[in-house]
Design an enzyme around this catalytic site. Sequence first.
Site, PDB file in Angstrom:
ATOM      1  N   GLY A 198       6.443   1.009   1.290  1.00  7.67           N
ATOM      2  CA  GLY A 198       7.170   2.116   0.986  1.00  7.67           C
ATOM      3  C   GLY A 198       7.422   3.253  -0.032  1.00  7.67           C
ATOM      4  O   GLY A 198       8.107   3.786   0.057  1.00  7.67           O
ATOM      5  N   LYS A 199       6.556   2.864  -1.028  1.00  8.70           N
ATOM      6  CA  LYS A 199       6.829   3.769  -2.293  1.00  8.70           C
ATOM      7  C   LYS A 199       6.734   5.059  -2.220  1.00  8.70           C
ATOM      8  O   LYS A 199       7.844   5.857  -2.711  1.00  8.70           O
ATOM      9  CB  LYS A 199       5.725   3.117  -3.339  1.00  8.70           C
ATOM     10  CG  LYS A 199       5.852   1.522  -3.588  1.00  8.70           C
ATOM     11  CD  LYS A 199       4.790   1.365  -4.758  1.00  8.70           C
ATOM     12  CE  LYS A 199       3.398   1.775  -4.503  1.00  8.70           C
ATOM     13  NZ  LYS A 199       2.982   1.074  -3.242  1.00  8.70           N
ATOM     14  N   SER A 200       5.587   5.545  -1.527  1.00  4.59           N
ATOM     15  CA  SER A 200       5.494   7.092  -1.181  1.00  4.59           C
ATOM     16  C   SER A 200       6.261   7.637  -0.504  1.00  4.59           C
ATOM     17  O   SER A 200       6.923   8.806  -0.524  1.00  4.59           O
ATOM     18  CB  SER A 200       3.920   7.248  -0.592  1.00  4.59           C
ATOM     19  OG  SER A 200       3.006   6.798  -1.423  1.00  4.59           O
TER      20      SER A 200
ATOM     21  N   GLY B 137       5.225  -1.460  -6.327  1.00  4.38           N
ATOM     22  CA  GLY B 137       5.392  -2.349  -5.227  1.00  4.38           C
ATOM     23  C   GLY B 137       3.941  -2.605  -4.568  1.00  4.38           C
ATOM     24  O   GLY B 137       2.998  -1.653  -4.918  1.00  4.38           O
TER      25      GLY B 137
ATOM     26  N   ASP C 275      -2.600   6.561  -5.689  1.00  7.12           N
ATOM     27  CA  ASP C 275      -3.556   6.997  -4.313  1.00  7.12           C
ATOM     28  C   ASP C 275      -4.233   8.346  -4.291  1.00  7.12           C
ATOM     29  O   ASP C 275      -5.145   8.650  -4.043  1.00  7.12           O
ATOM     30  CB  ASP C 275      -2.891   6.918  -2.908  1.00  7.12           C
ATOM     31  CG  ASP C 275      -2.498   5.149  -2.803  1.00  7.12           C
ATOM     32  OD1 ASP C 275      -3.271   4.240  -3.261  1.00  7.12           O
ATOM     33  OD2 ASP C 275      -1.594   5.038  -1.768  1.00  7.12           O
TER      34      ASP C 275
ATOM     35  N   SER D  81       1.019  -2.298  -1.563  1.00  4.04           N
ATOM     36  CA  SER D  81       0.339  -1.234  -0.736  1.00  4.04           C
ATOM     37  C   SER D  81       1.409  -1.215   0.498  1.00  4.04           C
ATOM     38  O   SER D  81       1.760  -2.571   1.021  1.00  4.04           O
ATOM     39  CB  SER D  81      -0.989  -1.607  -0.455  1.00  4.04           C
ATOM     40  OG  SER D  81      -1.443  -0.865   0.678  1.00  4.04           O
ATOM     41  N   SER D  82       1.730  -0.418   1.128  1.00  2.00           N
ATOM     42  CA  SER D  82       2.560  -0.373   2.416  1.00  2.00           C
ATOM     43  C   SER D  82       3.950  -0.764   2.009  1.00  2.00           C
ATOM     44  O   SER D  82       4.693  -1.101   3.114  1.00  2.00           O
ATOM     45  CB  SER D  82       1.888  -1.364   3.416  1.00  2.00           C
ATOM     46  OG  SER D  82       0.544  -1.010   3.890  1.00  2.00           O
TER      47      SER D  82
END
Length: 206
Positions: free
Chosen positions: A16-18, A11, A39, A13-14
């Site tokens: 919500g993957k992490s 997905g 990252d 950046s931002s």
Amino acid sequence: MGSGRIIFLNGTSSSGKSSIARELLDVLDDGVYFHLSVDSFNAMRTKRELGPEELDAALRRTRMGFHRSIAAMAEVGNDVVVDHVLSEPWRLIDCLTVLPPEDVLLVGVHCLLDELVRREQARGDRPAGLAAHQYDLVHAHGDYDLECDSGAATPRECAQRIKEFLPHRPDPTAFTRLRRRHLGTAARIAVDALRERQTQKGDAVG
């Protein structure tokens, strides 16, 4: 020793993957999972300022090393949650080349652009417009095993949905379908032969 499973979150950046990956490590109770994030690999790099060409080359090597670290972890039996951004076609091709497609659950993490921009501004640790730039690129390949809307569901809810879906991975998987589509027959044969030799070598050592 069998290969580990790979839950591959893709997905912008931002998106919500992490957050979803961290929740997956909490809810998955049928193995030992590791969260591998692109990252985190970027953060290992030297802080010395690099020129544009040197930086581009370093970033490409970083991505390629990241992909191969995923493969290596899974090859020796580790279950892995991957957090990645397939914003360039070559990244997908490289992953299709080095990862065993039958072991990968490809999950698309979606979010509306307005919400991505809001999150990006709230974080303050990403270049302005990064998510917007990636928005039409990361899902361009158009094929997933499972998709989540991180704007409509919490990270925990997304993780729970992935957990419930994991035992029911489709056959063929999205990675298998994409590999057939994007890699020529000769390339697939070469990759399969290399993987078979590696497996035989491992059996001989064992």
